[in-house]
Write an enzyme that holds these catalytic residues in place. Structure first.
Site, PDB file in Angstrom:
ATOM      1  N   LYS A  37       0.658   3.514  13.004  1.00  8.08           N
ATOM      2  CA  LYS A  37       0.759   2.789  11.734  1.00  8.08           C
ATOM      3  C   LYS A  37       1.228   3.747  10.647  1.00  8.08           C
ATOM      4  CE  LYS A  37      -2.855   2.096   9.044  1.00  8.08           C
ATOM      5  NZ  LYS A  37      -2.493   2.558   7.675  1.00  8.08           N
ATOM      6  N   ASP A  65       2.826  -0.750   7.542  1.00  5.37           N
ATOM      7  CA  ASP A  65       1.764  -1.382   6.764  1.00  5.37           C
ATOM      8  C   ASP A  65       2.129  -1.377   5.283  1.00  5.37           C
ATOM      9  OD1 ASP A  65      -0.633  -2.562   6.111  1.00  5.37           O
ATOM     10  OD2 ASP A  65      -1.799  -0.706   6.234  1.00  5.37           O
ATOM     11  N   LYS A  67       2.136  -4.370   3.336  1.00  2.46           N
ATOM     12  CA  LYS A  67       1.420  -5.429   2.612  1.00  2.46           C
ATOM     13  C   LYS A  67       2.317  -6.083   1.548  1.00  2.46           C
ATOM     14  CE  LYS A  67      -3.099  -3.217   3.272  1.00  2.46           C
ATOM     15  NZ  LYS A  67      -2.666  -1.918   3.811  1.00  2.46           N
ATOM     16  N   ASP A  70       5.649 -10.694  -3.070  1.00  2.00           N
ATOM     17  CA  ASP A  70       6.594 -10.799  -4.177  1.00  2.00           C
ATOM     18  C   ASP A  70       7.146 -12.218  -4.169  1.00  2.00           C
ATOM     19  OD1 ASP A  70       8.584 -10.101  -6.208  1.00  2.00           O
ATOM     20  OD2 ASP A  70       8.286  -8.024  -5.565  1.00  2.00           O
ATOM     21  N   ILE A  71       8.164 -12.463  -4.978  1.00  2.00           N
ATOM     22  CA  ILE A  71       8.802 -13.775  -4.930  1.00  2.00           C
ATOM     23  C   ILE A  71       9.462 -13.948  -3.566  1.00  2.00           C
ATOM     24  CG2 ILE A  71       9.136 -13.838  -7.434  1.00  2.00           C
ATOM     25  CD1 ILE A  71      12.094 -13.190  -6.926  1.00  2.00           C
ATOM     26  N   THR A  74      12.666 -11.932  -2.535  1.00  2.00           N
ATOM     27  CA  THR A  74      12.445 -10.494  -2.408  1.00  2.00           C
ATOM     28  C   THR A  74      11.720 -10.165  -1.115  1.00  2.00           C
ATOM     29  OG1 THR A  74      12.386 -10.250  -4.808  1.00  2.00           O
ATOM     30  CG2 THR A  74      11.409  -8.482  -3.521  1.00  2.00           C
ATOM     31  N   THR A 120     -10.589  -4.263   4.322  1.00  2.00           N
ATOM     32  CA  THR A 120     -11.884  -3.870   4.882  1.00  2.00           C
ATOM     33  C   THR A 120     -12.667  -2.940   3.957  1.00  2.00           C
ATOM     34  OG1 THR A 120     -10.756  -2.125   6.146  1.00  2.00           O
ATOM     35  CG2 THR A 120     -11.238  -4.183   7.296  1.00  2.00           C
ATOM     36  N   ARG A 211      -8.738   8.233  10.564  1.00  3.40           N
ATOM     37  CA  ARG A 211      -9.448   9.504  10.422  1.00  3.40           C
ATOM     38  C   ARG A 211     -10.212   9.978  11.654  1.00  3.40           C
ATOM     39  NH1 ARG A 211     -11.432   7.806   4.470  1.00  3.40           N
ATOM     40  NH2 ARG A 211     -10.841   5.811   5.385  1.00  3.40           N
TER      41      ARG A 211
END
Length: 233
Positions: A37, A65, A67, A70-71, A74, A120, A211
């Site tokens: 990711k 990733d 996320k 937008d309109i 876009t 999360t 991590r």
């Protein structure tokens, strides 16, 4: 599940400050991991070119990733370019219009679009402060229903909600769960965390682990330990 199947279901979060460090993580993990990711931190440090290079390896997959929200136009244009990059997964915030635009733009490609439900790192107080009338669990399920209706390829949610989400979306959609921590590991800034074995039992199709692997002294051994725990489920 056999080892190869679980290897395809473990996604290592390359949440590191530079491409050089990301390259080191990938090199350290070798063939133990095939799925990575890449999020904001690395993307804004040259990570998009790195993502494209990593995806060009036949044995590697990339979950971008971003996320997106937008309109419609876009979002659609962004998704079209991400398809050309060869990415395997991409996150979209689970707003119905944004999801529909993304689905239309990705049609016919191999890109799996994932609807981000509730982060999360957020608990009930955080959701209320953000102006939502629902508790996190209810909001996740509502957005899962909307993602299914929009034709999305999967859901991102806490593994705590994975079983309930799986009942809504059925067996075919991806249920991708971050906030995974091996037993005894520190939670960090995650609020809703689950162990790898429990996440698999709850119906998660893919686990995102950052991590606990990237920050380990022996990254390859840490990845193998998590894969072993996933197989135990």
């Amino acid at each position: 599940m056999n080892t190869d199947t679980m290897r395809e279901r473990l996604i290592v979060g390359l949440d590191v400050p530079s491409v050089k460090e990301a390259e080191t993580v990938v090199r350290d993990l070798g063939d133990a991991v095939s799925f990575y990711k890449i999020g904001y931190q690395l993307a804004f440090a040259g990570g998009l070119d790195f993502a494209r290079e990593l995806a060009s390896d036949d044995d590697k997959k990339v979950f971008l990733d971003m996320k997106l929200l937008d309109i419609d136009n876009t979002v659609a244009k962004g998704v079209e370019n991400i398809v050309r990059m060869g990415m395997t997964m991409l996150t979209i915030h689970a707003y119905p219009k944004a999801m529909k635009a993304a689905v239309e733009a990705a049609k016919g490609s191999g890109l799996t679009l994932l609807a981000v439900t509730v982060l999360t790192s957020m608990d009930e107080r955080d959701v209320i402060d953000a102006g939502y009338e629902y508790d996190p669990h209810t909001l996740v399920l509502r957005r899962a229903e909307q993602a299914l209706a929009a034709g999305m390829g999967g859901i991102v949610c806490s593994a705590e909600e994975a079983a309930a989400v799986r009942r809504i979306v059925g067996p075919d959609m991806a249920v991708v769960t971050p906030g995974i921590r091996p037993a005894g590991a520190a939670h960090g800034d995650q609020r809703r965390v689950v162990t790898p074995a429990q996440a698999i039992r709850n119906g998660s199709s893919h686990l995102v682990v950052g991590r606990p692997i990237v920050g380990a002294v022996d990254r390859r051994a840490a990845a193998h330990a998590i894969l072993t725990e996933m197989r135990s489920a």
